[in-house]
Every structure is written in C-alpha cells, then in structure tokens.
Design an enzyme around this catalytic site. Sequence first.
Site, PDB file in Angstrom:
ATOM      1  N   MET A   1     -10.827  -6.165   6.313  1.00  0.00           N
ATOM      2  CA  MET A   1     -10.077  -5.152   7.054  1.00  0.00           C
ATOM      3  C   MET A   1      -9.671  -5.744   8.397  1.00  0.00           C
ATOM      4  O   MET A   1     -10.522  -6.180   9.171  1.00  0.00           O
ATOM      5  CB  MET A   1     -10.940  -3.905   7.304  1.00  0.00           C
ATOM      6  CG  MET A   1     -11.124  -2.989   6.111  1.00  0.00           C
ATOM      7  SD  MET A   1      -9.607  -2.446   5.304  1.00  0.00           S
ATOM      8  CE  MET A   1      -8.756  -1.559   6.611  1.00  0.00           C
TER       9      MET A   1
ATOM     10  N   SER B   1       0.856  -1.193   0.000  1.00  0.00           N
ATOM     11  CA  SER B   1       0.000   0.000   0.000  1.00  0.00           C
ATOM     12  C   SER B   1       0.885   1.234   0.000  1.00  0.00           C
ATOM     13  O   SER B   1       1.673   1.445   0.929  1.00  0.00           O
ATOM     14  CB  SER B   1      -0.885   0.004   1.250  1.00  0.00           C
ATOM     15  OG  SER B   1      -1.415   1.307   1.427  1.00  0.00           O
TER      16      SER B   1
ATOM     17  N   MET C   1     -12.470   4.285   0.434  1.00  0.00           N
ATOM     18  CA  MET C   1     -13.010   4.641   1.750  1.00  0.00           C
ATOM     19  C   MET C   1     -13.626   6.022   1.606  1.00  0.00           C
ATOM     20  O   MET C   1     -13.160   7.011   2.182  1.00  0.00           O
ATOM     21  CB  MET C   1     -11.872   4.630   2.788  1.00  0.00           C
ATOM     22  CG  MET C   1     -11.353   3.227   3.079  1.00  0.00           C
ATOM     23  SD  MET C   1      -9.742   3.212   3.882  1.00  0.00           S
ATOM     24  CE  MET C   1      -8.677   3.234   2.439  1.00  0.00           C
TER      25      MET C   1
ATOM     26  N   ASP D   1      -5.010   3.537  -1.292  1.00  0.00           N
ATOM     27  CA  ASP D   1      -5.996   3.805  -0.241  1.00  0.00           C
ATOM     28  C   ASP D   1      -6.621   5.167  -0.473  1.00  0.00           C
ATOM     29  O   ASP D   1      -5.982   6.198  -0.282  1.00  0.00           O
ATOM     30  CB  ASP D   1      -5.313   3.769   1.135  1.00  0.00           C
ATOM     31  CG  ASP D   1      -5.054   2.349   1.588  1.00  0.00           C
ATOM     32  OD1 ASP D   1      -6.036   1.579   1.659  1.00  0.00           O
ATOM     33  OD2 ASP D   1      -3.891   2.006   1.853  1.00  0.00           O
TER      34      ASP D   1
ATOM     35  N   HIS E   1      -1.439  -1.110  -3.982  1.00  0.00           N
ATOM     36  CA  HIS E   1      -2.733  -0.817  -3.366  1.00  0.00           C
ATOM     37  C   HIS E   1      -2.850   0.690  -3.134  1.00  0.00           C
ATOM     38  O   HIS E   1      -1.956   1.305  -2.556  1.00  0.00           O
ATOM     39  CB  HIS E   1      -2.780  -1.572  -2.032  1.00  0.00           C
ATOM     40  CG  HIS E   1      -4.011  -1.435  -1.211  1.00  0.00           C
ATOM     41  ND1 HIS E   1      -5.174  -2.135  -1.468  1.00  0.00           N
ATOM     42  CD2 HIS E   1      -4.282  -0.696  -0.096  1.00  0.00           C
ATOM     43  CE1 HIS E   1      -6.079  -1.847  -0.549  1.00  0.00           C
ATOM     44  NE2 HIS E   1      -5.574  -0.971   0.293  1.00  0.00           N
TER      45      HIS E   1
ATOM     46  N   ASP F   1      -6.031  -6.658   4.874  1.00  0.00           N
ATOM     47  CA  ASP F   1      -5.494  -5.297   4.843  1.00  0.00           C
ATOM     48  C   ASP F   1      -5.477  -4.689   6.244  1.00  0.00           C
ATOM     49  O   ASP F   1      -6.529  -4.521   6.853  1.00  0.00           O
ATOM     50  CB  ASP F   1      -6.365  -4.450   3.901  1.00  0.00           C
ATOM     51  CG  ASP F   1      -5.842  -3.033   3.709  1.00  0.00           C
ATOM     52  OD1 ASP F   1      -4.711  -2.741   4.124  1.00  0.00           O
ATOM     53  OD2 ASP F   1      -6.590  -2.221   3.122  1.00  0.00           O
TER      54      ASP F   1
ATOM     55  N   HIS G   1      -8.823   0.952  -2.976  1.00  0.00           N
ATOM     56  CA  HIS G   1      -9.666   0.672  -1.814  1.00  0.00           C
ATOM     57  C   HIS G   1     -10.406   1.965  -1.502  1.00  0.00           C
ATOM     58  O   HIS G   1      -9.807   2.924  -1.025  1.00  0.00           O
ATOM     59  CB  HIS G   1      -8.729   0.218  -0.671  1.00  0.00           C
ATOM     60  CG  HIS G   1      -9.378   0.034   0.647  1.00  0.00           C
ATOM     61  ND1 HIS G   1      -8.655  -0.083   1.816  1.00  0.00           N
ATOM     62  CD2 HIS G   1     -10.682  -0.057   1.000  1.00  0.00           C
ATOM     63  CE1 HIS G   1      -9.481  -0.232   2.832  1.00  0.00           C
ATOM     64  NE2 HIS G   1     -10.720  -0.210   2.367  1.00  0.00           N
TER      65      HIS G   1
ATOM     66  N   MET H   1      -9.170   7.946   0.576  1.00  0.00           N
ATOM     67  CA  MET H   1      -9.878   8.402   1.785  1.00  0.00           C
ATOM     68  C   MET H   1     -10.362   9.832   1.590  1.00  0.00           C
ATOM     69  O   MET H   1      -9.616  10.668   1.072  1.00  0.00           O
ATOM     70  CB  MET H   1      -8.933   8.363   2.978  1.00  0.00           C
ATOM     71  CG  MET H   1      -8.264   7.021   3.196  1.00  0.00           C
ATOM     72  SD  MET H   1      -7.139   7.137   4.597  1.00  0.00           S
ATOM     73  CE  MET H   1      -6.491   5.473   4.626  1.00  0.00           C
TER      74      MET H   1
HETATM   75  C1  DX5 Z   1      -6.018   1.483   6.209  1.00  0.00           C
HETATM   76  C2  DX5 Z   1      -5.663   1.047   4.833  1.00  0.00           C
HETATM   77  C3  DX5 Z   1      -4.514   0.130   4.686  1.00  0.00           C
HETATM   78  C4  DX5 Z   1      -3.207   0.674   5.180  1.00  0.00           C
HETATM   79  C5  DX5 Z   1      -2.427  -0.489   5.694  1.00  0.00           C
HETATM   80  O1  DX5 Z   1      -7.216   2.199   6.145  1.00  0.00           O
HETATM   81  O2  DX5 Z   1      -6.770   0.412   4.222  1.00  0.00           O
HETATM   82  O3  DX5 Z   1      -4.375  -0.274   3.337  1.00  0.00           O
HETATM   83  O4  DX5 Z   1      -2.450   1.325   4.197  1.00  0.00           O
HETATM   84  O5  DX5 Z   1      -1.318  -0.007   6.356  1.00  0.00           O
HETATM   85  P1  DX5 Z   1      -0.478  -0.913   7.344  1.00  0.00           P
HETATM   86  O6  DX5 Z   1       0.036  -2.064   6.550  1.00  0.00           O
HETATM   87  O7  DX5 Z   1       0.579   0.026   7.817  1.00  0.00           O
HETATM   88  O8  DX5 Z   1      -1.414  -1.353   8.437  1.00  0.00           O
HETATM   89 ZN    ZN Z   2      -6.410  -0.342   2.163  1.00  0.00          ZN
END
Ligand code: DX5
Ligand code: ZN
Length: 218
Positions: free
Chosen positions: A137, A8, A68, A35, A33, A175, A66, A37
């Site tokens: 998650m 990620s 969010m 993320d 990946h 994840d 992903h 947000m």
């Molecule tokens: C959190 C994300 C993850 C995050 C994981 O909301 O969905 O993808 O980047 O990070 P680590 O591996 O540091 O937990």
């Molecule tokens: Zn993620």
Amino acid sequence: MKPLLTPSILAANFAHLEEDIRAAERGGSDYFHLDIMDGHFVPNISFGPWVAKQMKKITDRPLDAHLMITNPREYIPKFIDAGVELIYPHIEGSYDIYRTVQMIVDHGGRAGITLNPATPVESVEGVIDLIDSVLIMSVCPGFGGQQFIPSSTSKITKLRTLLDELKPSVRIAVDGGVTLENIGNLRKAGADFFIAGSAVFKALDIEQRVRDLKKAME
Ligand code: DX5
Ligand code: ZN
C-alpha cells in the site's frame, strides 16, 4: 516478470461501469482490481461479492479483490465463487492471518498479502509458503485519489531483495497514488502489478490513458 496494469474500479463511474471497463480493456488493461471496504477496517464502504459477479459478466480479464474488511474469512469463499482469481487480505487484519491465507488456497484461489505503509516488509515471511504476490500500500487504505507516500518506492526494492532470497516467484503489487509520472520509477524499483484507480478512470480518455500507463511501465 512481465508488468501488469490493474485498474481499480473504485474510481470508475458506476453509472456507466461497463463503458469504463470496455475503454480500459481496449487500452490493454491486464486485470481489474476490486477494493472491498466495510466501514470498520477502513473508514469507507464500497461493494461486495455481487459486484464481483457482475464484473465477471462484463469482462474476461482476471479479477483481484483487496479485502479491507475485519472478517475476511466470512467472505473469501463468496469472492472465489463469484470468480475472483486473486485475493489480497491485509496482514494487519488478524492474529491468525495464516489461517485466512490458507483458506484462499484451500478454496482454489491464488493468495496475496497486503502490507500497510507502516508495516515492515519482513512480516511477509510468516505467510511466504502460501502467497503468489505481496501488495504494497503506497497510501493509507480507504480512499482513492490520495497522494503517493514517497518511502513506498524504497520499500518495494527492499521487499524485492527479501523475496529473491525467500521465494523469487512472488510478485509485487503497488496500490495507491500510482500515476503516469511515477509508474516507470515503480517498475525500476521492482513492482510487477500496477494498481491504478484515478490515473485510469478519472482520465478524459480512459483507453489512451491505459495505453500511456502501459508504455510508461514497460
Ligand atoms: C485504496 C485502494 C486503492 C485505490 C487506488 O484503499 O486500495 O486500490 O483504489 O486509487 P488511486 O489510484 O486513485 O490512488
Ligand atoms: Zn486496493
């Protein structure tokens, strides 16, 4: 199913993103990946389709996004146009999540679905005909670097049993809080995609860490 390592980029150093990506590639990273947000669905803001487009210029590894965000349908076409192959909205995102997942497929993308830690595995049944993978998650979404929630391991095994009944081709992604120490166990539990942010990009030697993670998950 062959296990795949998916770093990620949330944990990467954006001042030298390309360097970090190259190191992860040299180590054998299978995917990347993204993320996404929005500061509403989760209490953090990251980046959007423009970064996906830049990533496409840097790497030829497939990308997943992903989502969010509260209004995923507004952005799905933009991510697919940017070159993202696999899209994971959250099942908790809306009452008409089926329509959202359908939109991914209609736009030529591959669809996944994301489940928060407190969302039961049985909830995937409603979208099963459209999805290629389920993302479990193993932390509450919003931030990298959090502690792995222990019950996620048995949740993965439970989901694998359910998927074997419903649609065996569906893969499981995990994840949040994935580390060198727990990745082997998560493979045994039934995960196929290993999404790791801090474990990859906070390492002193990113290339070597990707190699070590891949070895531990196989
Ligand atoms: C959190 C994300 C993850 C995050 C994981 O909301 O969905 O993808 O980047 O990070 P680590 O591996 O540091 O937990
Ligand atoms: Zn993620």
